[in-house]
Design a protein around this motif. Sequence first.
Motif, PDB file in Angstrom:
ATOM      1  N   MET A  65       0.816  -1.209   0.072  1.00  0.00           N
ATOM      2  CA  MET A  65      -0.059  -0.103   0.062  1.00  0.00           C
ATOM      3  C   MET A  65       0.995   1.230   0.036  1.00  0.00           C
ATOM      4  O   MET A  65       1.890   1.366   0.677  1.00  0.00           O
ATOM      5  CB  MET A  65      -0.799   0.311   1.243  1.00  0.00           C
ATOM      6  N   VAL A  66       0.370   2.235  -0.772  1.00  0.00           N
ATOM      7  CA  VAL A  66       1.079   3.542  -0.668  1.00  0.00           C
ATOM      8  C   VAL A  66      -0.047   4.351   0.158  1.00  0.00           C
ATOM      9  O   VAL A  66      -0.788   4.983  -0.493  1.00  0.00           O
ATOM     10  CB  VAL A  66       1.340   4.122  -1.997  1.00  0.00           C
ATOM     11  N   ARG A  90       2.262  12.317  -5.008  1.00  0.00           N
ATOM     12  CA  ARG A  90       3.494  12.757  -5.815  1.00  0.00           C
ATOM     13  C   ARG A  90       3.830  11.371  -6.654  1.00  0.00           C
ATOM     14  O   ARG A  90       4.102  11.143  -8.068  1.00  0.00           O
ATOM     15  CB  ARG A  90       4.696  13.133  -4.994  1.00  0.00           C
ATOM     16  N   LEU A  91       3.874  10.264  -5.907  1.00  0.00           N
ATOM     17  CA  LEU A  91       4.254   8.929  -6.449  1.00  0.00           C
ATOM     18  C   LEU A  91       3.057   8.544  -7.655  1.00  0.00           C
ATOM     19  O   LEU A  91       3.324   7.843  -8.575  1.00  0.00           O
ATOM     20  CB  LEU A  91       4.189   7.688  -5.243  1.00  0.00           C
ATOM     21  N   LEU A  92       1.880   8.780  -7.250  1.00  0.00           N
ATOM     22  CA  LEU A  92       1.043   8.444  -8.289  1.00  0.00           C
ATOM     23  C   LEU A  92       1.153   9.221  -9.665  1.00  0.00           C
ATOM     24  O   LEU A  92       1.154   8.643 -10.715  1.00  0.00           O
ATOM     25  CB  LEU A  92      -0.522   8.996  -7.784  1.00  0.00           C
ATOM     26  N   GLY A  93       1.520  10.304  -9.517  1.00  0.00           N
ATOM     27  CA  GLY A  93       2.152  11.075 -10.732  1.00  0.00           C
ATOM     28  C   GLY A  93       3.320  10.784 -11.332  1.00  0.00           C
ATOM     29  O   GLY A  93       3.194  10.747 -12.302  1.00  0.00           O
ATOM     30  N   GLU A  94       4.254  10.442 -10.603  1.00  0.00           N
ATOM     31  CA  GLU A  94       5.570  10.174 -11.315  1.00  0.00           C
ATOM     32  C   GLU A  94       5.672   8.779 -11.808  1.00  0.00           C
ATOM     33  O   GLU A  94       6.496   8.427 -12.534  1.00  0.00           O
ATOM     34  CB  GLU A  94       6.672  10.203  -9.909  1.00  0.00           C
ATOM     35  N   ALA A  95       4.751   7.792 -11.267  1.00  0.00           N
ATOM     36  CA  ALA A  95       4.996   6.313 -11.408  1.00  0.00           C
ATOM     37  C   ALA A  95       3.452   5.836 -11.811  1.00  0.00           C
ATOM     38  O   ALA A  95       3.299   4.494 -11.337  1.00  0.00           O
ATOM     39  CB  ALA A  95       5.521   5.722 -10.478  1.00  0.00           C
ATOM     40  N   PRO A  96       3.090   6.319 -12.737  1.00  0.00           N
ATOM     41  CA  PRO A  96       1.638   5.688 -13.278  1.00  0.00           C
ATOM     42  C   PRO A  96       2.237   4.327 -13.761  1.00  0.00           C
ATOM     43  O   PRO A  96       2.938   4.184 -14.490  1.00  0.00           O
ATOM     44  CB  PRO A  96       1.063   6.609 -14.308  1.00  0.00           C
ATOM     45  N   SER A 124     -13.352  13.213   5.236  1.00  0.00           N
ATOM     46  CA  SER A 124     -13.429  14.489   4.819  1.00  0.00           C
ATOM     47  C   SER A 124     -12.120  15.302   4.864  1.00  0.00           C
ATOM     48  O   SER A 124     -11.705  16.108   4.190  1.00  0.00           O
ATOM     49  CB  SER A 124     -14.687  15.094   5.566  1.00  0.00           C
ATOM     50  N   LEU A 125     -11.672  15.031   6.290  1.00  0.00           N
ATOM     51  CA  LEU A 125     -10.290  15.685   6.533  1.00  0.00           C
ATOM     52  C   LEU A 125      -9.095  15.242   5.469  1.00  0.00           C
ATOM     53  O   LEU A 125      -8.394  15.746   5.214  1.00  0.00           O
ATOM     54  CB  LEU A 125     -10.036  15.327   7.970  1.00  0.00           C
ATOM     55  N   TYR A 126      -9.221  13.676   5.319  1.00  0.00           N
ATOM     56  CA  TYR A 126      -8.163  13.136   4.663  1.00  0.00           C
ATOM     57  C   TYR A 126      -8.131  13.589   3.190  1.00  0.00           C
ATOM     58  O   TYR A 126      -7.284  14.015   2.547  1.00  0.00           O
ATOM     59  CB  TYR A 126      -8.522  11.807   4.693  1.00  0.00           C
ATOM     60  N   ASP A 127      -9.621  13.560   2.483  1.00  0.00           N
ATOM     61  CA  ASP A 127      -9.599  14.070   1.518  1.00  0.00           C
ATOM     62  C   ASP A 127      -9.322  15.638   1.132  1.00  0.00           C
ATOM     63  O   ASP A 127      -8.919  16.160   0.340  1.00  0.00           O
ATOM     64  CB  ASP A 127     -11.282  13.880   0.709  1.00  0.00           C
ATOM     65  N   ALA A 128      -9.731  16.521   2.024  1.00  0.00           N
ATOM     66  CA  ALA A 128      -9.259  17.864   2.187  1.00  0.00           C
ATOM     67  C   ALA A 128      -7.723  18.065   1.800  1.00  0.00           C
ATOM     68  O   ALA A 128      -7.323  19.018   1.273  1.00  0.00           O
ATOM     69  CB  ALA A 128      -9.679  18.415   3.402  1.00  0.00           C
ATOM     70  N   LEU A 129      -7.169  17.256   2.653  1.00  0.00           N
ATOM     71  CA  LEU A 129      -5.582  17.264   2.569  1.00  0.00           C
ATOM     72  C   LEU A 129      -4.930  16.801   1.098  1.00  0.00           C
ATOM     73  O   LEU A 129      -4.075  17.398   0.532  1.00  0.00           O
ATOM     74  CB  LEU A 129      -4.802  16.347   3.600  1.00  0.00           C
ATOM     75  N   ALA A 130      -5.875  15.849   0.699  1.00  0.00           N
ATOM     76  CA  ALA A 130      -5.230  15.582  -0.803  1.00  0.00           C
ATOM     77  C   ALA A 130      -5.862  16.518  -2.062  1.00  0.00           C
ATOM     78  O   ALA A 130      -5.602  16.561  -2.934  1.00  0.00           O
ATOM     79  CB  ALA A 130      -6.004  14.132  -1.170  1.00  0.00           C
ATOM     80  N   GLY A 131      -6.826  17.551  -1.453  1.00  0.00           N
ATOM     81  CA  GLY A 131      -7.610  18.570  -2.552  1.00  0.00           C
ATOM     82  C   GLY A 131      -8.543  18.068  -3.144  1.00  0.00           C
ATOM     83  O   GLY A 131      -9.092  18.779  -4.087  1.00  0.00           O
ATOM     84  N   LYS A 132      -9.251  16.761  -2.917  1.00  0.00           N
ATOM     85  CA  LYS A 132     -10.419  16.532  -3.634  1.00  0.00           C
ATOM     86  C   LYS A 132     -11.409  15.504  -2.700  1.00  0.00           C
ATOM     87  O   LYS A 132     -10.582  14.595  -2.213  1.00  0.00           O
ATOM     88  CB  LYS A 132     -10.174  15.949  -5.045  1.00  0.00           C
ATOM     89  N   ARG A 133     -12.531  15.630  -3.062  1.00  0.00           N
ATOM     90  CA  ARG A 133     -13.550  14.885  -2.253  1.00  0.00           C
ATOM     91  C   ARG A 133     -13.504  13.552  -3.017  1.00  0.00           C
ATOM     92  O   ARG A 133     -13.578  13.546  -4.188  1.00  0.00           O
ATOM     93  CB  ARG A 133     -14.824  15.313  -2.091  1.00  0.00           C
ATOM     94  N   ASN A 134     -13.212  12.315  -2.124  1.00  0.00           N
ATOM     95  CA  ASN A 134     -12.985  10.999  -2.958  1.00  0.00           C
ATOM     96  C   ASN A 134     -13.680   9.758  -2.052  1.00  0.00           C
ATOM     97  O   ASN A 134     -12.994   8.861  -1.787  1.00  0.00           O
ATOM     98  CB  ASN A 134     -11.611  10.705  -3.218  1.00  0.00           C
TER      99      ASN A 134
END
Length: 351
Positions: A65-66, A90-96, A124-134
């Motif tokens: 898990m990442v 960052r890892l999701l973006g760098e290593a698709p 909600s807090l977790y998603d807020a830190l990532a910048g999108k509701r998920n």
Amino acid sequence: MELWNARWRERALPELAARDWDLLVIGGGICGAGILREAARRDWRCLLLEQRDFAWGTSSRSSKMVHGGLRYVAKGQIGLTRDSVRERQRLLGEAPGLVEPLSFVMPHYRGGFPGPKVFGGLLSLYDALAGKRNHLFYPLQQLRYLAPGIREDGLLGGTRFFDAVTDDARLVQRVLGEARAEGAEALNGMRVVELLREVGQVVGVLAEDVETGKQYRLRSRAVAQATGAWADRLRQPGNGRVRPLRGSHLLLPSWRLPVAHAFSFMHAADGRPVFVFPWEGATVIGTTDLDHADDLDTEAAISKEEVDYLLAACAQQFPCAEVTCGDVLSAWAGVRPVVVDGSAGLKPPAT
Ligand SMILES: Cc1cc2nc3c(=O)[nH]c(=O)nc-3n(C[C@H](O)[C@H](O)[C@H](O)COP(=O)(O)OP(=O)(O)OC[C@H]3O[C@@H](n4cnc5c(N)ncnc54)[C@H](O)[C@@H]3O)c2cc1C
């Protein structure tokens, strides 16, 4: 291509050993690989030494898990969660293709913890830190489509959210490859026997080629120990010490327990969080957490009790599947290097 083969090694070893290094990294897991890459990006002359093969240690035996660090939110460690979420993104973006989003489902049972409201608040807090509701709560009827075969006794519904998953060993290879592309060197089959000291300062290492038994003295301005569970072997005696804790997983053929999402739930025996998740076309059940008393030079292995514990978790969450020991394709076990202060009976912190 001559690189990293036997001929290259025979020729290169004496030459590499004779160089003056800025940094020697001991240990070819994800930490060592990451340190090597960052040093190489700063134009340091750096070399990594791994006693077995790259990613032989815990970095090929994890749960893959990442995490963005959801458990840190639950503990109120917001800064740490923000850093973890940022690194995950960052890892999701760098290593698709190597680091991919993974859909999780947390089932909620009547009277169980965490309930949908509390869990939704944390997310909600977790998603807020990532910048999108998920994340989204699915009531029972809809959850049945996401989680066929899940135990329905007292089931209210489930919350779906996202983290990421990888192939941990390939991630190490990838980071090492990037380090080499930046000019770093890395050698496997090289065991560091001791740190070389002059006037109380570490000035290099004594390393042994495990194939030939030949020893080399390597000098460096700095030495980084990234030896994970093996760290105490090279450290000077001090207050801290590593307490090796084993965690194991079972691998099932996906047809035996087909899951499209990772399921996270609390084990009925001890309340620990456990996972059932899809990985590389198979289904994984993990993990355990117990003291690892075996010799660290021997590959860690799952015990019969751990197999029973993980099968019990599976039976608890997917009773109709009736998964048995005979369904298990393989298992792996890794050792967490948890630092404790040596007090008897101290409960190790979660890794
Ligand atoms: C069961 C389990 C599940 C986990 N799940 C996750 C997860 O899902 N997500 C996550 O992020 N983390 C997870 N972790 C934690 C993660 O796997 C570790 O934090 C990480 O792999 C540690 O990497 P490392 O490089 O420090 O150690 P290691 O990967 O163990 O590397 C240390 C290396 O040093 C080498 N070495 C030791 N001594 C010497 C020597 N004298 N000379 C040369 N080489 C030497 C070893 O051979 C080894 O290859 C999990 C851990 C476990 C045990």
